[in-house]
Design a protein around this motif. Structure first.
Motif, PDB file in Angstrom:
ATOM      1  N   VAL A 160       0.824  -1.205   0.000  1.00 55.96           N
ATOM      2  CA  VAL A 160       0.000   0.000   0.000  1.00 55.96           C
ATOM      3  C   VAL A 160       0.856   1.252   0.000  1.00 55.96           C
ATOM      4  O   VAL A 160       0.563   2.228  -0.704  1.00 55.96           O
ATOM      5  CB  VAL A 160      -0.957  -0.001   1.211  1.00 55.96           C
ATOM      6  CG1 VAL A 160      -1.710   1.325   1.299  1.00 55.96           C
ATOM      7  CG2 VAL A 160      -1.940  -1.161   1.108  1.00 55.96           C
ATOM      8  N   GLU A 161       1.941   1.237   0.781  1.00 62.06           N
ATOM      9  CA  GLU A 161       2.812   2.410   0.882  1.00 62.06           C
ATOM     10  C   GLU A 161       3.411   2.795  -0.464  1.00 62.06           C
ATOM     11  O   GLU A 161       3.780   3.955  -0.677  1.00 62.06           O
ATOM     12  CB  GLU A 161       3.933   2.142   1.890  1.00 62.06           C
ATOM     13  CG  GLU A 161       3.446   2.087   3.333  1.00 62.06           C
ATOM     14  CD  GLU A 161       4.525   1.597   4.281  1.00 62.06           C
ATOM     15  OE1 GLU A 161       5.610   1.198   3.776  1.00 62.06           O
ATOM     16  OE2 GLU A 161       4.286   1.587   5.505  1.00 62.06           O
ATOM     17  N   ASN A 162       3.520   1.837  -1.374  1.00 60.13           N
ATOM     18  CA  ASN A 162       4.126   2.094  -2.685  1.00 60.13           C
ATOM     19  C   ASN A 162       3.097   2.219  -3.805  1.00 60.13           C
ATOM     20  O   ASN A 162       3.460   2.259  -4.978  1.00 60.13           O
ATOM     21  CB  ASN A 162       5.117   0.973  -3.028  1.00 60.13           C
ATOM     22  CG  ASN A 162       6.358   1.013  -2.162  1.00 60.13           C
ATOM     23  OD1 ASN A 162       7.205   1.890  -2.314  1.00 60.13           O
ATOM     24  ND2 ASN A 162       6.467   0.057  -1.245  1.00 60.13           N
ATOM     25  N   MET A 163       1.818   2.310  -3.446  1.00 61.08           N
ATOM     26  CA  MET A 163       0.763   2.357  -4.465  1.00 61.08           C
ATOM     27  C   MET A 163       0.524   3.770  -4.976  1.00 61.08           C
ATOM     28  O   MET A 163      -0.582   4.294  -4.904  1.00 61.08           O
ATOM     29  CB  MET A 163      -0.536   1.768  -3.903  1.00 61.08           C
ATOM     30  CG  MET A 163      -0.667   0.280  -4.096  1.00 61.08           C
ATOM     31  SD  MET A 163      -2.338  -0.317  -3.692  1.00 61.08           S
ATOM     32  CE  MET A 163      -2.287  -1.950  -4.426  1.00 61.08           C
ATOM     33  N   SER A 164       1.549   4.382  -5.513  1.00 64.81           N
ATOM     34  CA  SER A 164       1.355   5.655  -6.201  1.00 64.81           C
ATOM     35  C   SER A 164       0.880   5.374  -7.614  1.00 64.81           C
ATOM     36  O   SER A 164       1.036   4.264  -8.140  1.00 64.81           O
ATOM     37  CB  SER A 164       2.651   6.451  -6.233  1.00 64.81           C
ATOM     38  OG  SER A 164       3.613   5.797  -7.047  1.00 64.81           O
ATOM     39  N   SER A 165       0.305   6.382  -8.249  1.00 60.73           N
ATOM     40  CA  SER A 165      -0.159   6.231  -9.621  1.00 60.73           C
ATOM     41  C   SER A 165       1.007   5.886 -10.537  1.00 60.73           C
ATOM     42  O   SER A 165       0.888   5.031 -11.427  1.00 60.73           O
ATOM     43  CB  SER A 165      -0.852   7.514 -10.083  1.00 60.73           C
ATOM     44  OG  SER A 165      -1.329   7.378 -11.404  1.00 60.73           O
ATOM     45  N   GLU A 166       2.151   6.531 -10.313  1.00 62.10           N
ATOM     46  CA  GLU A 166       3.334   6.278 -11.146  1.00 62.10           C
ATOM     47  C   GLU A 166       3.806   4.839 -11.001  1.00 62.10           C
ATOM     48  O   GLU A 166       4.093   4.151 -11.996  1.00 62.10           O
ATOM     49  CB  GLU A 166       4.450   7.248 -10.762  1.00 62.10           C
ATOM     50  CG  GLU A 166       5.716   7.094 -11.588  1.00 62.10           C
ATOM     51  CD  GLU A 166       6.801   8.085 -11.190  1.00 62.10           C
ATOM     52  OE1 GLU A 166       7.882   8.059 -11.824  1.00 62.10           O
ATOM     53  OE2 GLU A 166       6.569   8.864 -10.237  1.00 62.10           O
ATOM     54  N   ASN A 167       3.887   4.357  -9.754  1.00 59.80           N
ATOM     55  CA  ASN A 167       4.334   2.980  -9.532  1.00 59.80           C
ATOM     56  C   ASN A 167       3.345   1.976 -10.108  1.00 59.80           C
ATOM     57  O   ASN A 167       3.747   0.982 -10.725  1.00 59.80           O
ATOM     58  CB  ASN A 167       4.516   2.720  -8.036  1.00 59.80           C
ATOM     59  CG  ASN A 167       5.769   3.356  -7.474  1.00 59.80           C
ATOM     60  OD1 ASN A 167       6.658   3.749  -8.215  1.00 59.80           O
ATOM     61  ND2 ASN A 167       5.838   3.476  -6.165  1.00 59.80           N
ATOM     62  N   PHE A 168       2.054   2.232  -9.902  1.00 62.62           N
ATOM     63  CA  PHE A 168       1.045   1.302 -10.384  1.00 62.62           C
ATOM     64  C   PHE A 168       1.110   1.160 -11.902  1.00 62.62           C
ATOM     65  O   PHE A 168       1.047   0.049 -12.434  1.00 62.62           O
ATOM     66  CB  PHE A 168      -0.346   1.770  -9.951  1.00 62.62           C
ATOM     67  CG  PHE A 168      -1.470   0.880 -10.409  1.00 62.62           C
ATOM     68  CD1 PHE A 168      -1.557  -0.428  -9.976  1.00 62.62           C
ATOM     69  CD2 PHE A 168      -2.421   1.351 -11.299  1.00 62.62           C
ATOM     70  CE1 PHE A 168      -2.587  -1.253 -10.401  1.00 62.62           C
ATOM     71  CE2 PHE A 168      -3.451   0.538 -11.729  1.00 62.62           C
ATOM     72  CZ  PHE A 168      -3.536  -0.771 -11.282  1.00 62.62           C
ATOM     73  N   ASN A 169       1.271   2.269 -12.607  1.00 64.02           N
ATOM     74  CA  ASN A 169       1.377   2.212 -14.069  1.00 64.02           C
ATOM     75  C   ASN A 169       2.617   1.445 -14.500  1.00 64.02           C
ATOM     76  O   ASN A 169       2.594   0.706 -15.493  1.00 64.02           O
ATOM     77  CB  ASN A 169       1.389   3.627 -14.656  1.00 64.02           C
ATOM     78  CG  ASN A 169       0.054   4.318 -14.539  1.00 64.02           C
ATOM     79  OD1 ASN A 169      -0.990   3.683 -14.483  1.00 64.02           O
ATOM     80  ND2 ASN A 169       0.069   5.647 -14.488  1.00 64.02           N
ATOM     81  N   ALA A 170       3.705   1.606 -13.739  1.00 61.68           N
ATOM     82  CA  ALA A 170       4.929   0.867 -14.056  1.00 61.68           C
ATOM     83  C   ALA A 170       4.733  -0.629 -13.815  1.00 61.68           C
ATOM     84  O   ALA A 170       5.206  -1.460 -14.596  1.00 61.68           O
ATOM     85  CB  ALA A 170       6.092   1.396 -13.216  1.00 61.68           C
ATOM     86  N   TRP A 171       4.024  -0.968 -12.738  1.00 60.57           N
ATOM     87  CA  TRP A 171       3.754  -2.384 -12.476  1.00 60.57           C
ATOM     88  C   TRP A 171       2.970  -3.005 -13.621  1.00 60.57           C
ATOM     89  O   TRP A 171       3.267  -4.126 -14.060  1.00 60.57           O
ATOM     90  CB  TRP A 171       2.969  -2.553 -11.175  1.00 60.57           C
ATOM     91  CG  TRP A 171       3.671  -2.065  -9.945  1.00 60.57           C
ATOM     92  CD1 TRP A 171       5.011  -1.812  -9.807  1.00 60.57           C
ATOM     93  CD2 TRP A 171       3.069  -1.762  -8.678  1.00 60.57           C
ATOM     94  NE1 TRP A 171       5.278  -1.363  -8.536  1.00 60.57           N
ATOM     95  CE2 TRP A 171       4.120  -1.323  -7.822  1.00 60.57           C
ATOM     96  CE3 TRP A 171       1.775  -1.815  -8.191  1.00 60.57           C
ATOM     97  CZ2 TRP A 171       3.885  -0.939  -6.496  1.00 60.57           C
ATOM     98  CZ3 TRP A 171       1.536  -1.442  -6.876  1.00 60.57           C
ATOM     99  CH2 TRP A 171       2.576  -1.008  -6.039  1.00 60.57           C
ATOM    100  N   LEU A 172       1.970  -2.287 -14.113  1.00 66.40           N
ATOM    101  CA  LEU A 172       1.123  -2.834 -15.176  1.00 66.40           C
ATOM    102  C   LEU A 172       1.930  -3.165 -16.432  1.00 66.40           C
ATOM    103  O   LEU A 172       1.559  -4.067 -17.194  1.00 66.40           O
ATOM    104  CB  LEU A 172       0.007  -1.843 -15.523  1.00 66.40           C
ATOM    105  CG  LEU A 172      -1.087  -1.649 -14.465  1.00 66.40           C
ATOM    106  CD1 LEU A 172      -2.067  -0.571 -14.907  1.00 66.40           C
ATOM    107  CD2 LEU A 172      -1.835  -2.954 -14.201  1.00 66.40           C
ATOM    108  N   GLU A 173       3.014  -2.443 -16.645  1.00 67.90           N
ATOM    109  CA  GLU A 173       3.855  -2.695 -17.815  1.00 67.90           C
ATOM    110  C   GLU A 173       4.686  -3.962 -17.660  1.00 67.90           C
ATOM    111  O   GLU A 173       5.229  -4.473 -18.643  1.00 67.90           O
ATOM    112  CB  GLU A 173       4.785  -1.499 -18.049  1.00 67.90           C
ATOM    113  CG  GLU A 173       4.078  -0.200 -18.424  1.00 67.90           C
ATOM    114  CD  GLU A 173       3.413  -0.280 -19.775  1.00 67.90           C
ATOM    115  OE1 GLU A 173       3.947  -0.987 -20.661  1.00 67.90           O
ATOM    116  OE2 GLU A 173       2.344   0.353 -19.950  1.00 67.90           O
TER     117      GLU A 173
END
Length: 403
Positions: free
Chosen positions: A276-289
């Motif tokens: 949760v602490e790392n669930m920024s929009s930027e990180n989430f978009n990177a994860w999806l890739e």
């Protein structure tokens, strides 16, 4: 000082089936209006709101299991946004996206609702909105017309001082949540002047089937020292898989592959808070890739839970505090009545089993005057998300700490 209350309720229902299917045809949900750069930016802003909202809920939530619906909440707040003025409107702008006009946001929500609403073989999603107004309380015509035009809101009058008002609202909620939420309100404050509701209902079948005969009891470690036996659903499938230094994740698609469930499992020695602490929009978009198709043995526990939370503190922390204060300005609802938000409440329900998942959420806002191979086995606390793969919109987010 005399005061009134103006509650808003967001109702969300989520129901999923798990029957196998080889039919991968995509339903006709495309909408050119959602392909524009502005629409994509607004989806990104909505998802940032969703992730921030989930972080706020997770920060102080002590319950093992919880689920919220960011989409349902944002739709309800979108209706309220149309009644805000002055600094209160600016606070809504900042929270929901100040890079577009209110008219553009209303049009986006209309297009998004139209795109998400579908009833095809294997998938059923509906969004319903309603506004009830205290009898003889004057409300600006533009406010109701705008919400009718862009949110398809049902508008009616009630006497909130009478018990029948509770019955009317709860019947509406039960009807639009397919019976998963039978009671949203127990009583109304006699000073209530408006009540807004959004109900989100979703039902879909799994693309890959969990066979009942493959479900067996297995330990679920609620903590490293404690475990309980739970029914664990099992299957082997080729699904998108991602892993980093904090967690591993898979995507389980539903029939037609428009909607999908993402599961996030922290590595040994870490907790869901680390994710949760790392669930920024930027990180989430990177994860999806980073997801890649992998042949996996998948284990997911059956679970069922209900959850309720008053979201005043979370929304205040996210910048909407003025709307809950005596400084609130809802002059675009009524210029003469000093209205303010009294409560924002969300109720949710979810059940996951071989036959599928059922879930429901209701949020209320009150305004007052003033295995042998590679595997992914969720046998410890994990997070999940339901999203629309076409627009990228996040519909539901939750945690399972004890099935």
């Amino acid at each position: 000082m005399k005061s009134w209350t103006f509650p808003i309720i967001v109702g969300s229902v989520f129901m999923l089936g798990c029957d196998a299917t080889n039919d991968d045809d995509v339903p006709p949900f495309e909408n050119d209006a959602l392909e524009t750069a502005m629409a994509k930016a607004m989806v990104s802003k909505n998802n940032q709101f969703a992730l921030d909202f989930f972080q706020e809920v997770s920060e102080n939530e002590e319950k093992e299991n919880y689920m919220v619906s960011p989409l349902s909440l944002s739709m309800a707040l979108g209706m309220v946004h149309n009644g805000a003025d002055g600094d209160t409107k600016l606070a809504f702008d900042d929270l929901l996206g100040n890079d577009v006009s209110l008219d553009e946001r209303n049009q986006f929500n209309k297009d998004l609702r139209k795109s998400l609403t579908t009833k095809t073989d294997g998938t059923d999603l509906s969004l319903a909105n309603a506004i009830w107004i205290q009898e003889n309380f004057p409300v600006a015509e533009d406010f109701t017309i705008t919400n009718q035009n862009f949110y398809d809101a049902e508008v009616g009058n009630l006497d909130f001082r009478e018990p029948e008002a509770v019955t009317t609202v709860n019947d509406w909620v039960e009807r639009h949540t397919n019976g998963k939420i039978e009671e949203l309100v127990e009583e109304f404050d006699p000073q209530t002047r408006l009540f807004l509701v959004n109900a989100l209902y979703f039902k879909s079948q799994w693309k890959y089937r969990f066979k009942t005969e493959d479900t067996r009891n297995a330990p679920f470690y609620s903590s490293p020292e404690n475990s309980v036996e739970v029914p664990m659903m099992n299957m082997n499938a080729e699904v998108p898989y991602f892993s980093n230094e904090t967690f591993s994740s898979i995507i389980l698609p539903y029939k037609k592959e428009r909607f999908e469930m993402l599961l996030f499992l922290p590595h040994d020695g870490l907790t869901t808070k680390s994710i949760v602490e790392n669930m920024s929009s930027e990180n989430f978009n990177a994860w999806l890739e980073g997801y890649e198709l992998s042949d996996l043995d998948v284990g997911v526990p059956k679970f069922k839970m209900e959850y309720e939370n008053k979201l005043n503190d979370e929304l205040t922390n996210m910048g909407l505090g003025i709307a809950f204060s005596f400084d609130a300005d809802f002059g675009n609802i009524n210029k003469d009545a000093p209205l303010q938000i009294s409560d924002v409440i969300q109720k949710t329900f979810i059940e996951v089993n071989e036959e599928g998942t059922e879930a429901a959420a209701v949020t209320g806002v009150g305004i007052e005057v003033t295995s042998a191979g590679p595997s992914f086995v969720a046998n410890r606390p994990f997070l999940y998300m339901i999203r629309d793969s076409y627009t990228g919109s996040i519909c539901f987010m939750g945690k399972v700490g004890l099935p």
